[in-house]
Design a protein around this motif. Structure first.
Motif, PDB file in Angstrom:
ATOM      1  N   MET A 144       0.807  -1.219   0.000  1.00 37.16           N
ATOM      2  CA  MET A 144       0.000   0.000   0.000  1.00 37.16           C
ATOM      3  C   MET A 144       0.840   1.267   0.000  1.00 37.16           C
ATOM      4  O   MET A 144       0.305   2.357   0.005  1.00 37.16           O
ATOM      5  N   ALA A 145       2.155   1.131   0.013  1.00 35.99           N
ATOM      6  CA  ALA A 145       3.003   2.325   0.046  1.00 35.99           C
ATOM      7  C   ALA A 145       2.823   3.166  -1.210  1.00 35.99           C
ATOM      8  O   ALA A 145       2.778   4.401  -1.139  1.00 35.99           O
ATOM      9  N   CYS A 146       2.713   2.518  -2.377  1.00 37.31           N
ATOM     10  CA  CYS A 146       2.633   3.259  -3.641  1.00 37.31           C
ATOM     11  C   CYS A 146       1.416   4.172  -3.716  1.00 37.31           C
ATOM     12  O   CYS A 146       1.563   5.360  -4.000  1.00 37.31           O
ATOM     13  N   PRO A 147       0.177   3.693  -3.458  1.00 44.64           N
ATOM     14  CA  PRO A 147      -0.970   4.601  -3.531  1.00 44.64           C
ATOM     15  C   PRO A 147      -0.926   5.709  -2.485  1.00 44.64           C
ATOM     16  O   PRO A 147      -1.374   6.832  -2.736  1.00 44.64           O
ATOM     17  N   HIS A 148      -0.393   5.393  -1.293  1.00 45.72           N
ATOM     18  CA  HIS A 148      -0.285   6.430  -0.270  1.00 45.72           C
ATOM     19  C   HIS A 148       0.688   7.521  -0.712  1.00 45.72           C
ATOM     20  O   HIS A 148       0.393   8.724  -0.613  1.00 45.72           O
ATOM     21  N   ALA A 149       1.866   7.106  -1.195  1.00 47.64           N
ATOM     22  CA  ALA A 149       2.861   8.077  -1.643  1.00 47.64           C
ATOM     23  C   ALA A 149       2.357   8.869  -2.838  1.00 47.64           C
ATOM     24  O   ALA A 149       2.569  10.087  -2.929  1.00 47.64           O
ATOM     25  N   SER A 150       1.666   8.196  -3.750  1.00 51.72           N
ATOM     26  CA  SER A 150       1.116   8.879  -4.931  1.00 51.72           C
ATOM     27  C   SER A 150       0.077   9.909  -4.525  1.00 51.72           C
ATOM     28  O   SER A 150       0.009  11.010  -5.092  1.00 51.72           O
ATOM     29  N   GLY A 151      -0.752   9.554  -3.545  1.00 47.55           N
ATOM     30  CA  GLY A 151      -1.764  10.499  -3.068  1.00 47.55           C
ATOM     31  C   GLY A 151      -1.149  11.730  -2.432  1.00 47.55           C
ATOM     32  O   GLY A 151      -1.596  12.860  -2.677  1.00 47.55           O
ATOM     33  N   VAL A 152      -0.099  11.523  -1.625  1.00 46.73           N
ATOM     34  CA  VAL A 152       0.584  12.661  -1.003  1.00 46.73           C
ATOM     35  C   VAL A 152       1.237  13.536  -2.067  1.00 46.73           C
ATOM     36  O   VAL A 152       1.185  14.767  -2.005  1.00 46.73           O
ATOM     37  N   ALA A 153       1.848  12.890  -3.071  1.00 49.82           N
ATOM     38  CA  ALA A 153       2.467  13.650  -4.159  1.00 49.82           C
ATOM     39  C   ALA A 153       1.434  14.496  -4.892  1.00 49.82           C
ATOM     40  O   ALA A 153       1.705  15.652  -5.261  1.00 49.82           O
ATOM     41  N   ALA A 154       0.240  13.945  -5.105  1.00 52.11           N
ATOM     42  CA  ALA A 154      -0.825  14.699  -5.775  1.00 52.11           C
ATOM     43  C   ALA A 154      -1.253  15.898  -4.938  1.00 52.11           C
ATOM     44  O   ALA A 154      -1.511  16.995  -5.472  1.00 52.11           O
ATOM     45  N   LEU A 155      -1.337  15.715  -3.620  1.00 50.27           N
ATOM     46  CA  LEU A 155      -1.688  16.829  -2.733  1.00 50.27           C
ATOM     47  C   LEU A 155      -0.638  17.927  -2.794  1.00 50.27           C
ATOM     48  O   LEU A 155      -0.967  19.130  -2.837  1.00 50.27           O
ATOM     49  N   LEU A 156       0.642  17.527  -2.808  1.00 46.54           N
ATOM     50  CA  LEU A 156       1.718  18.510  -2.876  1.00 46.54           C
ATOM     51  C   LEU A 156       1.705  19.245  -4.218  1.00 46.54           C
ATOM     52  O   LEU A 156       1.970  20.446  -4.276  1.00 46.54           O
ATOM     53  N   ARG A 157       1.393  18.527  -5.291  1.00 48.08           N
ATOM     54  CA  ARG A 157       1.294  19.169  -6.605  1.00 48.08           C
ATOM     55  C   ARG A 157       0.188  20.225  -6.599  1.00 48.08           C
ATOM     56  O   ARG A 157       0.346  21.315  -7.158  1.00 48.08           O
ATOM     57  N   GLY A 158      -0.937  19.923  -5.948  1.00 48.30           N
ATOM     58  CA  GLY A 158      -2.023  20.895  -5.874  1.00 48.30           C
ATOM     59  C   GLY A 158      -1.661  22.120  -5.057  1.00 48.30           C
ATOM     60  O   GLY A 158      -2.083  23.234  -5.367  1.00 48.30           O
ATOM     61  N   ALA A 159      -0.878  21.914  -3.996  1.00 50.88           N
ATOM     62  CA  ALA A 159      -0.499  23.031  -3.124  1.00 50.88           C
ATOM     63  C   ALA A 159       0.675  23.828  -3.675  1.00 50.88           C
ATOM     64  O   ALA A 159       0.779  25.041  -3.447  1.00 50.88           O
ATOM     65  N   HIS A 160       1.563  23.151  -4.391  1.00 52.27           N
ATOM     66  CA  HIS A 160       2.768  23.799  -4.929  1.00 52.27           C
ATOM     67  C   HIS A 160       2.896  23.450  -6.407  1.00 52.27           C
ATOM     68  O   HIS A 160       3.734  22.623  -6.792  1.00 52.27           O
ATOM     69  N   TRP A 161       2.079  24.046  -7.226  1.00 58.83           N
ATOM     70  CA  TRP A 161       2.063  23.725  -8.654  1.00 58.83           C
ATOM     71  C   TRP A 161       3.393  24.026  -9.334  1.00 58.83           C
ATOM     72  O   TRP A 161       3.718  23.454 -10.378  1.00 58.83           O
ATOM     73  N   GLU A 162       4.197  24.934  -8.741  1.00 61.72           N
ATOM     74  CA  GLU A 162       5.458  25.327  -9.362  1.00 61.72           C
ATOM     75  C   GLU A 162       6.594  24.353  -9.056  1.00 61.72           C
ATOM     76  O   GLU A 162       7.657  24.433  -9.673  1.00 61.72           O
ATOM     77  N   TRP A 163       6.379  23.405  -8.148  1.00 64.70           N
ATOM     78  CA  TRP A 163       7.435  22.462  -7.792  1.00 64.70           C
ATOM     79  C   TRP A 163       7.599  21.402  -8.878  1.00 64.70           C
ATOM     80  O   TRP A 163       6.621  20.936  -9.468  1.00 64.70           O
ATOM     81  N   SER A 164       8.834  20.979  -9.115  1.00 65.81           N
ATOM     82  CA  SER A 164       9.109  19.887 -10.046  1.00 65.81           C
ATOM     83  C   SER A 164       8.809  18.556  -9.359  1.00 65.81           C
ATOM     84  O   SER A 164       8.596  18.486  -8.142  1.00 65.81           O
ATOM     85  N   HIS A 165       8.823  17.488 -10.161  1.00 64.44           N
ATOM     86  CA  HIS A 165       8.626  16.158  -9.582  1.00 64.44           C
ATOM     87  C   HIS A 165       9.728  15.849  -8.567  1.00 64.44           C
ATOM     88  O   HIS A 165       9.476  15.237  -7.517  1.00 64.44           O
TER      89      HIS A 165
END
Length: 218
Positions: free
Chosen positions: A1-22
């Motif tokens: 379950m690590a992958c979906p959890h990490a992916s979800g957090v990454a999506a949240l960070l992308r929404g909060a910081h759209w200017e950040w790179s991967h």
């Protein structure tokens, strides 16, 4: 379950910081992760009789989304940095184009195995490893950080400079790391960390260190 959890957090960070790179998003998740479990004890490695897990087993630790939103510093990397890594690994131009799907990247830039990654791995193939890292201030202006080193057992870790000062947001600073260790012939995996701590105490940016034989994890 690590992958979906990490992916979800990454999506949240992308929404909060759209200017950040991967790479910046990954860095924020790694450098703010917790190496303790919910009982505030070291994370255990089930495959090794529940002994304390090394970064080779647990990565940087448990992701802490709220801390990742405001990591203080990030280790960023551009697409060309990854291409330079592939070049240093002797990938051909054709192979690189297969991966990048673009003719805009090639090996004309200087190649290096030392990607600007938020962790350090030193193998037993030689006794001294040197690294250079660049950190970007995504926190407030006027920030100053001091380094705290937790060296692996029997390993010498030198970091210079020992402090980093940032006058404004998105400003970058670089530092160097030298890891020196003897080859004990036991093939042990040793681990520690480098932590950049803001003087105000608001941010602590932790990077795992692993010293291991080249066969570790295989």
């Amino acid at each position: 379950m690590a992958c979906p959890h990490a992916s979800g957090v990454a999506a949240l960070l992308r929404g909060a910081h759209w200017e950040w790179s991967h790479a910046a998003i990954r860095s924020a998740m790694m450098t703010t992760a917790n190496e303790l479990d919910s009982s505030m004890m070291p994370i255990k490695d089930v495959g090794r009789n529940f002994t304390a897990a090394s970064p080779l087993a647990m990565g940087a630790g448990h992701v802490v989304p709220n801390k990742a939103m405001d990591p203080g510093l990030v280790y960023d990397a551009a697409p060309q940095d990854y291409v330079s890594l592939l070049c240093s690994m002797n990938f051909t131009r054709s192979q690189i184009m297969t991966i990048t799907r673009s003719k805009g990247y090639d090996c004309s830039e200087s190649s290096s195995l030392d990607l600007n990654y938020p962790s350090f791995v030193a193998f037993y193939d030689k006794n001294t490893h040197r690294f250079r890292r660049v950190v970007t201030n995504v926190g407030g202006a006027g920030a100053r950080y001091e380094v705290k080193v937790v060296a692996p057992e029997g390993v010498k870790v030198a970091v210079w400079p020992k402090s980093l000062a940032f006058e404004k947001k998105n400003e970058q600073r670089d530092y160097n790391v030298e890891i020196v260790y003897p080859s004990d012939g036991k093939g042990r995996v040793l681990y520690g960390s480098i932590v950049w701590v803001e003087e105000s105490g608001k941010h602590a940016v932790r990077s795992p260190i692993v010293v291991a034989p080249t066969s570790a994890g295989k």
